[in-house]
Scaffold this motif. Structure first.
Motif, PDB file in Angstrom:
ATOM      1  N   UNK A 107      38.279  46.196  26.728  1.00 18.51           N
ATOM      2  CA  UNK A 107      37.574  45.050  27.289  1.00 18.51           C
ATOM      3  C   UNK A 107      37.482  45.141  28.803  1.00 18.51           C
ATOM      4  N   UNK A 108      38.576  45.449  29.441  1.00 16.20           N
ATOM      5  CA  UNK A 108      38.588  45.522  30.890  1.00 16.20           C
ATOM      6  C   UNK A 108      37.702  46.661  31.359  1.00 16.20           C
ATOM      7  N   UNK A 109      37.757  47.771  30.680  1.00 10.38           N
ATOM      8  CA  UNK A 109      36.887  48.888  31.041  1.00 10.38           C
ATOM      9  C   UNK A 109      35.429  48.478  30.895  1.00 10.38           C
ATOM     10  N   UNK A 110      35.170  47.594  29.970  1.00  9.88           N
ATOM     11  CA  UNK A 110      33.802  47.174  29.723  1.00  9.88           C
ATOM     12  C   UNK A 110      33.245  46.274  30.816  1.00  9.88           C
ATOM     13  N   UNK A 111      34.051  45.375  31.315  1.00  7.29           N
ATOM     14  CA  UNK A 111      33.520  44.383  32.251  1.00  7.29           C
ATOM     15  C   UNK A 111      33.865  44.641  33.701  1.00  7.29           C
ATOM     16  N   UNK A 112      34.712  45.556  33.950  1.00  7.59           N
ATOM     17  CA  UNK A 112      35.155  45.788  35.326  1.00  7.59           C
ATOM     18  C   UNK A 112      34.086  46.529  36.118  1.00  7.59           C
ATOM     19  N   UNK A 113      33.698  45.974  37.223  1.00  6.56           N
ATOM     20  CA  UNK A 113      32.717  46.613  38.096  1.00  6.56           C
ATOM     21  C   UNK A 113      33.389  47.726  38.870  1.00  6.56           C
ATOM     22  N   UNK A 114      32.961  48.946  38.607  1.00  6.00           N
ATOM     23  CA  UNK A 114      33.493  50.087  39.330  1.00  6.00           C
ATOM     24  C   UNK A 114      34.916  50.459  38.980  1.00  6.00           C
ATOM     25  N   UNK A 145      38.897  31.501  31.498  1.00  9.15           N
ATOM     26  CA  UNK A 145      40.252  32.064  31.509  1.00  9.15           C
ATOM     27  C   UNK A 145      40.201  33.583  31.674  1.00  9.15           C
ATOM     28  N   UNK A 146      39.329  34.235  30.922  1.00  7.48           N
ATOM     29  CA  UNK A 146      39.198  35.686  31.013  1.00  7.48           C
ATOM     30  C   UNK A 146      38.633  36.083  32.376  1.00  7.48           C
ATOM     31  N   UNK A 147      37.588  35.422  32.807  1.00  2.27           N
ATOM     32  CA  UNK A 147      37.002  35.748  34.112  1.00  2.27           C
ATOM     33  C   UNK A 147      38.002  35.576  35.242  1.00  2.27           C
ATOM     34  N   UNK A 148      38.748  34.492  35.219  1.00  3.21           N
ATOM     35  CA  UNK A 148      39.753  34.263  36.262  1.00  3.21           C
ATOM     36  C   UNK A 148      40.820  35.355  36.255  1.00  3.21           C
ATOM     37  N   UNK A 149      41.249  35.761  35.075  1.00  2.00           N
ATOM     38  CA  UNK A 149      42.246  36.821  34.973  1.00  2.00           C
ATOM     39  C   UNK A 149      41.690  38.140  35.507  1.00  2.00           C
ATOM     40  N   UNK A 150      40.432  38.423  35.201  1.00  8.79           N
ATOM     41  CA  UNK A 150      39.800  39.649  35.695  1.00  8.79           C
ATOM     42  C   UNK A 150      39.688  39.637  37.212  1.00  8.79           C
ATOM     43  N   UNK A 185      39.850  43.368  38.800  1.00 12.81           N
ATOM     44  CA  UNK A 185      39.014  44.154  37.894  1.00 12.81           C
ATOM     45  C   UNK A 185      37.529  43.866  38.075  1.00 12.81           C
ATOM     46  N   UNK A 186      37.202  42.695  38.561  1.00 19.21           N
ATOM     47  CA  UNK A 186      35.826  42.297  38.850  1.00 19.21           C
ATOM     48  C   UNK A 186      35.897  41.363  40.051  1.00 19.21           C
ATOM     49  N   UNK A 187      34.882  41.388  40.876  1.00 21.42           N
ATOM     50  CA  UNK A 187      34.929  40.556  42.080  1.00 21.42           C
ATOM     51  C   UNK A 187      34.407  39.146  41.801  1.00 21.42           C
ATOM     52  N   UNK A 188      34.916  38.200  42.560  1.00 23.16           N
ATOM     53  CA  UNK A 188      34.417  36.833  42.459  1.00 23.16           C
ATOM     54  C   UNK A 188      32.945  36.793  42.858  1.00 23.16           C
ATOM     55  N   UNK A 189      32.545  37.663  43.766  1.00 20.10           N
ATOM     56  CA  UNK A 189      31.147  37.747  44.188  1.00 20.10           C
ATOM     57  C   UNK A 189      30.251  38.094  43.003  1.00 20.10           C
ATOM     58  N   UNK A 190      30.658  39.056  42.201  1.00 16.58           N
ATOM     59  CA  UNK A 190      29.875  39.450  41.026  1.00 16.58           C
ATOM     60  C   UNK A 190      29.811  38.321  40.006  1.00 16.58           C
ATOM     61  N   UNK A 191      30.930  37.656  39.767  1.00 19.51           N
ATOM     62  CA  UNK A 191      30.950  36.530  38.833  1.00 19.51           C
ATOM     63  C   UNK A 191      30.016  35.431  39.335  1.00 19.51           C
ATOM     64  N   UNK A 192      30.084  35.112  40.611  1.00 24.36           N
ATOM     65  CA  UNK A 192      29.237  34.070  41.197  1.00 24.36           C
ATOM     66  C   UNK A 192      27.760  34.455  41.159  1.00 24.36           C
ATOM     67  N   UNK A 193      27.479  35.718  41.433  1.00 23.23           N
ATOM     68  CA  UNK A 193      26.089  36.188  41.416  1.00 23.23           C
ATOM     69  C   UNK A 193      25.484  36.036  40.025  1.00 23.23           C
TER      70      UNK A 193
END
Length: 90
Positions: free
Chosen positions: A11-18, A65-70, A75-83
């Motif tokens: 899962x983390x490999x799937x959603x993690x940017x870079x 919950x998942x996004x916050x943990x990432x 594993x993913x930036x808040x900028x990407x989530x916000x975008x």
């Protein structure tokens, strides 16, 4: 049955940017994201390219919950989530 740890790693490999799938995943992330994996992408092996595509495709449906943990794990930036959230509001 697949273990929560292997599911979360995929899962983390799937959603993690870079991020590389070889990076260790915290227990916090594993616990926070396992329901999302089962809800959207469990038809794919947790370490497969298909699960990576699936999780990216449903990214906006991932639980807070998942996004916050990432984000907390880097594993993913808040900028990407916000975008992505802003794109949905348009």
């Amino acid at each position: 049955m697949r273990s929560c740890a292997s599911i979360a790693i995929g899962l983390i490999a799937a959603v993690a940017a870079g991020s590389s799938g070889a990076n260790a995943v915290s227990l916090h992330v594993k616990l926070a994201c396992s329901r999302d994996y089962y809800a959207y992408c469990s038809q794919f092996a947790s370490d497969s390219p298909e699960v990576r595509h699936c999780m990216r495709a449903v990214g906006e449906k991932l639980s807070p919950r998942c996004l916050n943990a990432l984000v907390d794990a880097g594993e993913v930036s808040q900028t990407e989530v916000s975008r992505r959230a802003a794109q949905l509001r348009q």
